[in-house]
Design an enzyme around this catalytic site. Structure first.
Site, PDB file in Angstrom:
ATOM      1  N   SER A 168       0.826  -1.203   0.000  1.00  0.00           N
ATOM      2  CA  SER A 168       0.000   0.000   0.000  1.00  0.00           C
ATOM      3  C   SER A 168       0.866   1.260   0.000  1.00  0.00           C
ATOM      4  O   SER A 168       1.669   1.466  -0.901  1.00  0.00           O
ATOM      5  CB  SER A 168      -0.963  -0.034   1.184  1.00  0.00           C
ATOM      6  OG  SER A 168      -1.869   1.027   1.134  1.00  0.00           O
ATOM      7  N   ASP A 320      -2.908   6.149  -3.806  1.00  0.00           N
ATOM      8  CA  ASP A 320      -1.707   5.525  -3.251  1.00  0.00           C
ATOM      9  C   ASP A 320      -1.239   4.405  -4.179  1.00  0.00           C
ATOM     10  O   ASP A 320      -1.908   4.089  -5.167  1.00  0.00           O
ATOM     11  CB  ASP A 320      -1.966   5.039  -1.826  1.00  0.00           C
ATOM     12  CG  ASP A 320      -2.964   3.907  -1.742  1.00  0.00           C
ATOM     13  OD1 ASP A 320      -3.732   3.720  -2.690  1.00  0.00           O
ATOM     14  OD2 ASP A 320      -2.990   3.204  -0.720  1.00  0.00           O
ATOM     15  N   ASP A 322      -1.237   1.221  -4.435  1.00  0.00           N
ATOM     16  CA  ASP A 322      -2.095   0.110  -4.851  1.00  0.00           C
ATOM     17  C   ASP A 322      -3.513   0.570  -5.178  1.00  0.00           C
ATOM     18  O   ASP A 322      -4.406  -0.248  -5.404  1.00  0.00           O
ATOM     19  CB  ASP A 322      -2.111  -1.014  -3.812  1.00  0.00           C
ATOM     20  CG  ASP A 322      -2.809  -0.620  -2.518  1.00  0.00           C
ATOM     21  OD1 ASP A 322      -2.769   0.566  -2.157  1.00  0.00           O
ATOM     22  OD2 ASP A 322      -3.382  -1.510  -1.860  1.00  0.00           O
ATOM     23  N   ASP A 324      -6.070   1.969  -3.650  1.00  0.00           N
ATOM     24  CA  ASP A 324      -7.296   1.791  -2.875  1.00  0.00           C
ATOM     25  C   ASP A 324      -7.619   3.019  -2.028  1.00  0.00           C
ATOM     26  O   ASP A 324      -8.660   3.063  -1.371  1.00  0.00           O
ATOM     27  CB  ASP A 324      -7.240   0.528  -2.009  1.00  0.00           C
ATOM     28  CG  ASP A 324      -6.124   0.538  -0.981  1.00  0.00           C
ATOM     29  OD1 ASP A 324      -5.322   1.490  -0.965  1.00  0.00           O
ATOM     30  OD2 ASP A 324      -6.046  -0.420  -0.192  1.00  0.00           O
TER      31      ASP A 324
END
Length: 605
Positions: A168, A320, A322, A324
């Site tokens: 993340s 961000d 990833d 999400d």
């Protein structure tokens, strides 16, 4: 060359000299002697021969924990407290063993994806090899893909589980494995604890070579099919209206361009600039300030805002690595030279809550059975907006979007409107069971375009909400506590706050303490009452006047304690709004000062 016997003697001597902890010594001995760990032995022997005891203690003092959504930590080729082939392999093998033991199905499948971080592709292949060897069909998203698309793939392909390799918004030194259940959500009790027990029992890791698994049809590349279906699913949440808006979007060197850009284009936004300095995949996040690729950090927007001012853009968005989480910045007004300011996750969540509810009400599709979901540390402005529209709020949840996902399924996805976390995680729709930066970006762009057509900005809309529902301000800070000592300090600080809570914070008296670990409320006169709700390691200090409070919890993903601060004043006229905001900022700063003094006193004791 150092022998194993000599290495064991060196470990004992290092322990006696205090260079490593007893736990580290025990784990090192296992890695030196267990036959299933033999492939790592030479690297370990080399470290011991070179006297790298500090490094060895760091990577062996504990077994890397399974946090909020998976195992996350620093990359290092050896060690049970690091991300490497062994810890990733244990996670995948344990997941495979658990699903096989509990599913009752003969044919099993797993979706796998990965992000742009160091070794993500290799770890994804490793997980695929393990799943294939366990008899699973692996649906593999080849190329960098978002975490929400992995959640979607699990549901779309009707998989029994899912895995994505991503850390993340963590520093570039880190990586992680996140695991998902058949709902497309992260594992919940009792499955989380049970799967962890299977992971802890792993000895031998069984693998089918990736090329062999592909040839045998055990690994199926499905990214084109899933990409198309995912975009179509996100678009089902679109709201009709103008799309006249100039947008600059940054994926912060991550996967976001694979999700956000196709969605915005398909939704009719034709004037979208992919911010060049952040566009290319880069595991080191080289062009992001401090290499902290986190939209919660306002500094990441500074250079993008400069570009927006040069080009006349109306909205800046960033996800961000990833994809999400979504952050944004917008001008305060559309007057020439107006200041650009970022919005917090609480502010974005409030704006989107009001937007979605207002549109459903206008369409006549909103009922008292509809609901929004938030966590305990997410702004109460969302609840007050929901109350205004006559819908339910589920807000008594611990931190972690998996709890929001649980409520969606428990209460009925057909009545779910919106879910939000203060940490910039949002969801509309039932296509995934995790936060989704793509659907959030689409809806925020639609709202900004609608407001622009009226000559108004997101900030002006937020002020309208604050006048109508009361002025809400929030802030937070974290105290890093890494390593073995850090874990002890976190536990002792939480224990001290429980046993000796402050009587006031920021000049406001503490009216009561909600302890979600013990399930009790302790009032200022010492009276104790049961606390309904979830159980977890979190304290909330309720202050006077009512609506002001502070929450404290250890992070589930990083070695730190997090403090969340909330200020509230009842609705008032617009004339006094800016003065109230300024007063609340002073209040929040005073709370923070007191909390930092508590932390400093604890560390000194």
């Amino acid at each position: 060359m150092l022998t194993t016997e000599a290495a064991l003697q060196s470990v004992q001597q290092a322990l006696a000299e205090g260079k490593i902890s007893p736990a580290a010594a025990a784990n090192i001995r296992s890695w030196l002697t267990e036959p299933y760990l033999e492939e790592y032995r030479q690297q370990l022997l080399d470290h011991i021969a070179d006297g790298k005891w500090e490094q060895l203690n760091n990577v062996f003092w504990t077994v890397i924990p399974f946090g909020t959504g998976g195992r996350r930590g620093r990359l290092y080729p050896i060690g049970c407290n690091a991300i490497n082939d062994r810890t990733i392999g244990e996670s995948a093998q344990g997941l495979a063993d658990y699903v096989k033991a509990t599913s009752g199905k003969a044919q099993l499948s797993c979706a796998i994806a990965y992000d742009t971080r160091h070794r993500s592709r290799q770890f994804a292949e490793l997980c695929a090899e393990i799943m294939a060897a366990a008899g699973f069909t692996v649906y593999f998203l080849d190329g960098f893909r978002s975490t929400p698309e992995l959640s979607f793939a699990v549901r779309y392909k009707r998989c029994d589980c899912g895995v994505i390799i991503t850390a993340s918004h963590n520093p570039p030194t880190d990586n992680a494995v996140k695991v998902y259940g058949p709902s497309g959500g992260q594992l919940l009790a009792p499955h989380d604890a049970e799967s962890i027990r299977y992971m802890q029992r792993v000895t031998w890791i069984r693998r089918m070579p990736f090329a062999e698994a592909c040839k045998a049809g055990k690994v199926v590349f499905c990214q084109d099919e899933v990409d198309k279906a995912f975009t179509e699913a996100v678009l089902r949440q679109r709201i009709a209206g103008t799309r006249q808006l100039k947008i600059i979007y940054s994926p912060l060197h991550g996967v976001g361009a694979s999700a956000v850009c196709p969605v915005l284009e398909a939704d009719g936004f034709t004037d979208v600039e992919l911010f060049g300095p952040h566009a290319h995949p880069d595991p080191d996040f080289s062009n992001v300030p401090g290499r902290s690729a986190n939209p919660e950090n306002p500094a990441v927007f500074d250079v993008i805002i400069q570009r927006a001012q040069q080009t006349g853009a109306h909205l800046v968005m960033a996800t961000d690595p990833d994809c999400d989480r979504l952050g944004c910045a917008a001008p305060k007004t559309f007057a020439p030279g107006s200041q650009w300011v970022t919005l917090t996750g609480n502010q974005i969540g409030s704006l989107l809550t009001d937007f979605l509810l207002s549109q459903r009400k206008a369409a006549g599709t909103l009922t008292p059975q509809h609901f929004v979901v938030k966590t305990l540390v997410t702004t109460e402005l969302i609840r007050r907006i929901a109350d205004h529209y006559g819908v339910q709020t589920v807000g008594d949840l611990l931190v972690g979007f998996k709890y929001i996902a649980r409520e969606i399924d428990a209460r009925g996805p057909e009545r779910f409107v919106f879910g939000a976390e203060e940490s910039y995680g949002f969801l509309a729709g039932d296509h995934v069971r995790d936060k989704d930066g793509a659907v959030a970006a689409m809806l925020l762009a639609e709202l900004a375009a609608r407001l622009k057509a009226e000559g108004r900005t997101l900030h002006q809309q937020l002020d309208d909400l604050l006048v109508r529902h009361g002025c809400h301000s929030e802030s937070q800070f974290s105290q890093q506590m890494p390593g073995e000592k850090g874990m002890e300090n976190m536990a002792s600080l939480m224990a001290e706050l429980r046993s000796r809570p402050p009587q006031s914070l920021g000049g406001l008296p503490v009216a009561g303490v909600r302890d979600y670990f013990t399930g009790t409320v302790t009032l200022s006169d010492g009276t104790r009452q049961p606390l309904p709700g979830p159980q977890g390691d979190m304290l909330i200090f309720d202050l006077l006047p009512q609506g002001n409070y502070v929450a404290v919890r250890p992070s589930g993903t990083e070695p730190k304690i997090k403090f969340y601060l909330f200020a509230y004043d009842p609705p008032a006229d617009r004339e006094h709004l800016e003065a109230t905001k300024a007063s609340q900022q002073q209040r929040l700063q005073a709370m923070e000062n007191d909390l930092r003094n508590i932390v400093d006193s604890h560390r000194a004791s």
